[in-house]
Design a protein around this motif. Structure first.
Motif, PDB file in Angstrom:
ATOM      1  N   LYS A 279      27.999 -58.532 -12.005  1.00  0.00           N
ATOM      2  CA  LYS A 279      27.557 -58.485 -13.490  1.00  0.00           C
ATOM      3  C   LYS A 279      26.071 -57.807 -13.627  1.00  0.00           C
ATOM      4  N   SER A 280      25.021 -58.446 -12.932  1.00  0.00           N
ATOM      5  CA  SER A 280      23.827 -57.931 -13.072  1.00  0.00           C
ATOM      6  C   SER A 280      23.807 -56.373 -12.279  1.00  0.00           C
ATOM      7  N   THR A 281      24.176 -56.320 -11.579  1.00  0.00           N
ATOM      8  CA  THR A 281      24.511 -54.901 -11.081  1.00  0.00           C
ATOM      9  C   THR A 281      25.108 -53.785 -12.101  1.00  0.00           C
TER      10      THR A 281
ATOM     11  N   TYR B  96      16.304 -59.409 -18.487  1.00  0.00           N
ATOM     12  CA  TYR B  96      16.855 -59.816 -17.027  1.00  0.00           C
ATOM     13  C   TYR B  96      16.794 -60.910 -16.667  1.00  0.00           C
ATOM     14  N   GLN B  97      17.882 -61.367 -15.662  1.00  0.00           N
ATOM     15  CA  GLN B  97      17.778 -62.525 -15.043  1.00  0.00           C
ATOM     16  C   GLN B  97      16.597 -62.817 -14.229  1.00  0.00           C
ATOM     17  N   ASP B  98      16.205 -61.858 -13.493  1.00  0.00           N
ATOM     18  CA  ASP B  98      14.951 -61.672 -12.931  1.00  0.00           C
ATOM     19  C   ASP B  98      13.985 -61.224 -13.769  1.00  0.00           C
TER      20      ASP B  98
ATOM     21  N   MET C 215      21.694 -59.481 -22.431  1.00  0.00           N
ATOM     22  CA  MET C 215      20.932 -60.875 -22.275  1.00  0.00           C
ATOM     23  C   MET C 215      21.666 -61.199 -20.822  1.00  0.00           C
ATOM     24  N   ASP C 216      20.896 -61.254 -19.715  1.00  0.00           N
ATOM     25  CA  ASP C 216      21.568 -61.857 -18.386  1.00  0.00           C
ATOM     26  C   ASP C 216      21.169 -63.079 -18.054  1.00  0.00           C
ATOM     27  N   GLU C 217      21.885 -63.964 -18.358  1.00  0.00           N
ATOM     28  CA  GLU C 217      21.578 -65.420 -18.031  1.00  0.00           C
ATOM     29  C   GLU C 217      20.312 -65.755 -19.075  1.00  0.00           C
TER      30      GLU C 217
HETATM   31 MG   LIG Z   1      23.399 -61.927 -11.901  1.00  0.00          MG
END
Ligand SMILES: [Mg+2]
Ligand SMILES: Nc1ncnc2c1ncn2[C@@H]1O[C@H](COP(=O)(O)OP(=O)(O)O)[C@@H](O)[C@H]1O
Length: 247
Positions: free
Chosen positions: A44-46, A86-88, A171-173
């Motif tokens: 997902k994030s990628t 980002y999540q990070d 929106m990632d997490e």
């Molecule tokens: Mg992720």
């Protein structure tokens, strides 16, 4: 079905021998909230980093509002109105809240009519307005990010996207680091974005949140899209079966 705003076709991305994203097609239409679901490591994030410009996909094309943005720099993609949380988190830890909302787009003023310097006070005032709109309270906007809670930082990232009037919000997490009242605010924000016609891609592990706001669910497993279902046709049980590969 309205014309898609964002279209990704045949996207692949490897890390060494590992296929993180494998020939993925993905679309988002105006005013649509699309949930991107899948187990940890599903890709997902990628995938969203291939859209936001953090990674250049090895195969495939991404187009946004009719323009090919494949492999464009993150700053260019942001300029076109795709804001990503980002999540990070991509915030600057040693800058204050105002400076973070304006990161890369700083407001300036003239000192003695000559020298251009950053207008920290105006940036803090504008940031305060955006945070107010979100109904999120941060005691002092002079605080450096490093001193804020996860929830407060997330709020700063969302305020930044809101202030710059994103055309597509990824929106990632976004609620992972938030307390329950703040999570509710984020869900309310997602709904208000949709009402203003701004599409949202939401990655979340909280299935309950996803079912409450999404119009469509896209489920990834081992780098591939395994399901693409309208919310109305999805039950939590079906979604879980797709996530674990038992559908
Ligand atoms: Mg992720
Ligand atoms: N920068 C990276 N370097 C090497 N492997 C990575 C990197 N980022 C992600 N991966 C790997 O790619 C796969 C997909 O990861 P990711 O996109 O973060 O999944 P998700 O967001 O769905 O949890 C995982 O196997 C992960 O370990």
């Amino acid at each position: 079905m309205p014309e898609p705003v964002l279209t990704a076709r045949g996207i692949s991305k490897h890390f060494g021998g590992l296929t993180a994203v494998d020939d993925v097609d993905f679309e988002v239409s105006a005013g649509e909230v699309v949930a991107l679901l899948g187990d940890n490591g599903a890709g997902k994030s990628t995938l969203i980093k291939c859209i936001s410009g953090v990674y250049r996909p090895e195969t495939g094309e991404v187009s946004f509002k009719g323009a090919d943005i494949t492999g464009h720099a993150p700053a260019d993609i942001r300029q076109r109105g795709i804001e990503t949380i980002y999540q990070d988190l991509a915030l600057a830890e040693n800058l204050d809240v105002g400076a973070n909302v304006f990161l890369g787009k700083e407001l300036t003023r003239r000192l003695l009519g000559l020298l251009s310097v950053t207008d920290d006070q105006r940036m803090r005032n504008e940031a305060a307005g955006a945070l107010d709109q979100l109904d999120i309270h941060i005691p002092s906007l002079k605080q450096k990010l490093v001193n804020l809670s996860g929830g407060q930082r997330q709020a700063v990232a969302i305020a930044r996207a809101l202030y710059w009037q994103a055309q597509l919000m990824i929106m990632d997490e976004p609620t992972a680091a938030l307390a329950v009242p703040e999570q509710r605010k984020v869900l309310a924000l997602i709904r208000s974005l949709r009402e203003s016609g701004i599409p949202v891609i939401l990655i979340s592990h909280t299935l309950h949140d996803v079912m409450a706001v999404a119009d469509r669910l896209v489920i990834m497993r081992r780098g591939q899209v395994v399901a693409n279902i309208p919310r109305a046709e999805a039950s939590e049980e079906l979604v879980v079966r797709h996530i674990v590969g038992a559908a």
